[in-house]
Scaffold this active site. Structure first.
Site, PDB file in Angstrom:
ATOM      1  N   GLU A 208      -5.496  -8.273  -0.536  1.00 33.31           N
ATOM      2  CA  GLU A 208      -6.219  -8.001   0.719  1.00 33.31           C
ATOM      3  C   GLU A 208      -7.673  -7.776   0.356  1.00 33.31           C
ATOM      4  O   GLU A 208      -7.982  -6.834  -0.396  1.00 33.31           O
ATOM      5  CB  GLU A 208      -5.663  -6.769   1.440  1.00 33.31           C
TER       6      GLU A 208
ATOM      7  N   GLU B 177       0.823  -1.225   0.000  1.00 32.01           N
ATOM      8  CA  GLU B 177       0.000   0.000   0.000  1.00 32.01           C
ATOM      9  C   GLU B 177       0.854   1.272   0.000  1.00 32.01           C
ATOM     10  O   GLU B 177       0.654   2.169   0.836  1.00 32.01           O
ATOM     11  CB  GLU B 177      -0.966  -0.007   1.191  1.00 32.01           C
TER      12      GLU B 177
HETATM   13  O1  AHR Z   1      -5.164  -5.985   6.849  1.00 31.23           O
HETATM   14  C1  AHR Z   1      -5.075  -4.860   7.688  1.00 31.23           C
HETATM   15  C2  AHR Z   1      -4.366  -3.700   7.029  1.00 31.23           C
HETATM   16  O2  AHR Z   1      -5.152  -3.208   5.972  1.00 31.23           O
HETATM   17  C3  AHR Z   1      -3.046  -4.005   6.372  1.00 31.23           C
HETATM   18  O3  AHR Z   1      -1.982  -3.940   7.263  1.00 31.23           O
HETATM   19  C4  AHR Z   1      -2.914  -2.910   5.360  1.00 31.23           C
HETATM   20  O4  AHR Z   1      -2.154  -3.302   4.257  1.00 31.23           O
HETATM   21  C5  AHR Z   1      -4.346  -2.558   5.010  1.00 31.23           C
HETATM   22  O5  AHR Z   1      -4.564  -1.204   5.057  1.00 31.23           O
END
Ligand code: AHR
Length: 503
Positions: A293, A174
């Protein structure tokens, strides 16, 4: 009264082969994912290495093929060298992403051991926040080079003669997000991702690399970020990442259940940007996507704000998932399957305790949350070829999203196993769907089972005291006549109709 809903699928109309890695997950050094989750020495279920066997059993049951690690936001401040060598020599560090203390009891080698015990591959994320090209090449050499060099020999000295052969690597996490340690502009990130990619592949040409796309569709830099990053990296990386989380803080269930349509749009848009860069570069390569994610995340936000900083493994991001959340996760899985041609890796974020399908108590039991079940069903029965779903369904509108079909559905054909599986969510909150599926090209089919996840109370949850409050049953009423499947899909339900192909 029920509402008619139809689906036609044909075994020759294939979206794409489902890559096993579509059912990946994620463990971050965050909250109790590692300490108290996968690792708890002294727990009655702990093995000789401190790994919880009860957790491993639940993970293995899910057949998780790959686990992203060690973060997440955590990785952008993490020095992988803190997690290798004798445990007693490892430093305790202030961890700035989640404001905790990281004891470094688990690192690269221990996690590789855990993944092996879980029958999963490791997907390693490198730190491109506070580190760069030098650590990128060194960590690949440490993990994957057989021996005869400084870092590979150090691994051997640490007791790991055989290389870990980690195939899939994320180039940071990210990096478009201002909250990220070492946040970068798209050009800054594109440059460091490219230079890291080059040296990593020079050390081990067999690895595959994932560049960071946007952390959400709603980011102001979305689209420009992807185009710029790919402009720098296109020929050197194999995947571009996507992340998304949905929530229902406002209690608007029809909208919440429709969010997967935004996931569809997100994937389609990122694929279009990849193809734009491909055309611009006259490239022959098709960029694949890693949705590394995805999940529901909102229940724990208020609680997390109250936690004191600088604790080791505090209970962070411990969302307790409802029946309603399981339906959204089911719709998101169907979205991923509908993009099986492009999305080859996906990671349910995360796996244990932290926004996770598996929960534990320190010193106590481990159990499956509601979202465990759609993930389990898709992972077990959603391997093979994803088929184009021609769906006819009544639709509804919400304040944010219009033309939402009550029926969300896809089918997967596993030719080797002689099975086809229909995954279907009924988004209607009050009425059943009179579902008809026409599988004309399959000839004769026989019903194996019709699994259903449903509950009268959409806010029902599983807890340590009542771990089976929300659990699938096999009393779905699907029937098969030749290649026609009929079923009543109960209001607000997740359905898995498994078929044997042939007589
Ligand atoms: O999964 C939780 C968080 O969400 C992770 O650390 C991050 O990459 C995202 O913002």
């Amino acid at each position: 009264m029920s509402i008619p809903a139809k689906m036609i699928v044909d075994k020759d109309f294939v979206i794409g082969q489902v890559d096993d890695r579509l059912y990946g997950s994620f463990i971050e050094h965050l909250g109790r994912a590692v300490y108290g989750g996968i690792y708890e020495p002294g727990h009655p279920e702990a093995d000789e290495r401190g790994f919880r066997r009860d957790v491993l059993r639940l993970v293995r049951e899910l057949r998780v093929p790959i686990v992203r690690y060690p973060g997440g936001n955590f990785v952008s401040g993490y020095d992988w060298k803190d997690g290798i060598g004798p445990v007693e020599d490892r430093p305790k560090r202030l961890e700035l992403a989640w404001r905790t203390v990281e004891p470094n009891l688990v690192g690269l080698n221990e996690f590789a051991d855990w993944a092996k015990a879980a029958d999963a591959e490791v997907m390693w994320a490198i730190n491109l926040g506070t580190q760069g090209v030098e650590d990128a090449r060194n960590v690949v050499e440490y993990a994957n080079h057989p021996s005869g060099s400084y870092w590979s020999d150090l691994r051997v000295k640490h007791g790991y003669k055989e290389p870990h052969k980690i195939k899939t690597w994320c180039l940071g996490n990210e990096m478009d997000g201002p909250w990220q340690i070492g946040h970068k502009t798209a050009d800054e990130y594109g440059r460091i991702a490219l230079e890291s990619a080059k040296v990593m592949k020079w050390v081990d040409p067999s690895i595959e690399l994932v560049a960071c796309g946007s952390s959400a569709l709603g980011m102001k830099t979305f689209a420009d970020w992807e185009a710029t990053v790919l402009d720098h990296t296109y020929e050197h990386v194999d995947f571009l990442s996507l992340h998304t989380y949905y929530g229902n803080a406002e209690g608007d269930t029809p909208t919440f259940l429709a969010r997967s349509l935004q996931m569809d749009e997100f994937i389609d848009s990122v694929a279009a940007i990849c193809d734009y860069v491909k055309a611009k570069k006259r490239s022959k390569k098709k960029m694949l996507l890693s949705f590394d994610e995805w999940n529901v995340w909102f229940h724990s936000h208020a609680q997390d704000k109250k936690l004191d900083p600088w604790q080791i493994a505090p209970p962070q991001l411990e969302d307790v998932y409802t029946m309603e959340d399981a339906l959204v996760v089911g719709c998101m899985l169907i979205s991923l399957l509908k993009h099986a041609d492009r999305v080859k890796i996906a990671c349910l974020a995360q796996l244990v305790n932290v926004i996770a399908p598996i929960m534990t108590q320190n010193g106590g039991p481990a159990w499956a949350q509601t979202i465990y079940y759609p993930y389990l069903h898709a992972s077990l029965y959603g391997r093979g070829a994803a088929l184009v779903p021609l769906v006819t369904s009544e639709k509804y509108d919400t304040k944010d999203i219009t033309d939402v079909p009550y029926l969300e559905s896809v089918a997967v054909y596993n030719e080797a196993a002689g099975e086809a599986t229909i995954f279907a969510v009924n988004r209607h909150l009050d009425q059943a769907l009179a579902f008809e599926a026409d599988l004309r090209s399959f000839g004769e089919c026989r019903l194996i089972e019709h699994l259903v996840l449903e509950h009268d109370d959409l806010q029902a949850v599983n807890t340590a005291a009542a771990p089976d409050a929300v659990k699938p049953h096999a009393r779905g009423d699907a029937s098969v006549d030749g290649a026609r499947v009929s079923a009543s899909l109960g209001k607000a339900s997740w359905n898995v109709i498994r078929l044997r192909i042939g007589k």
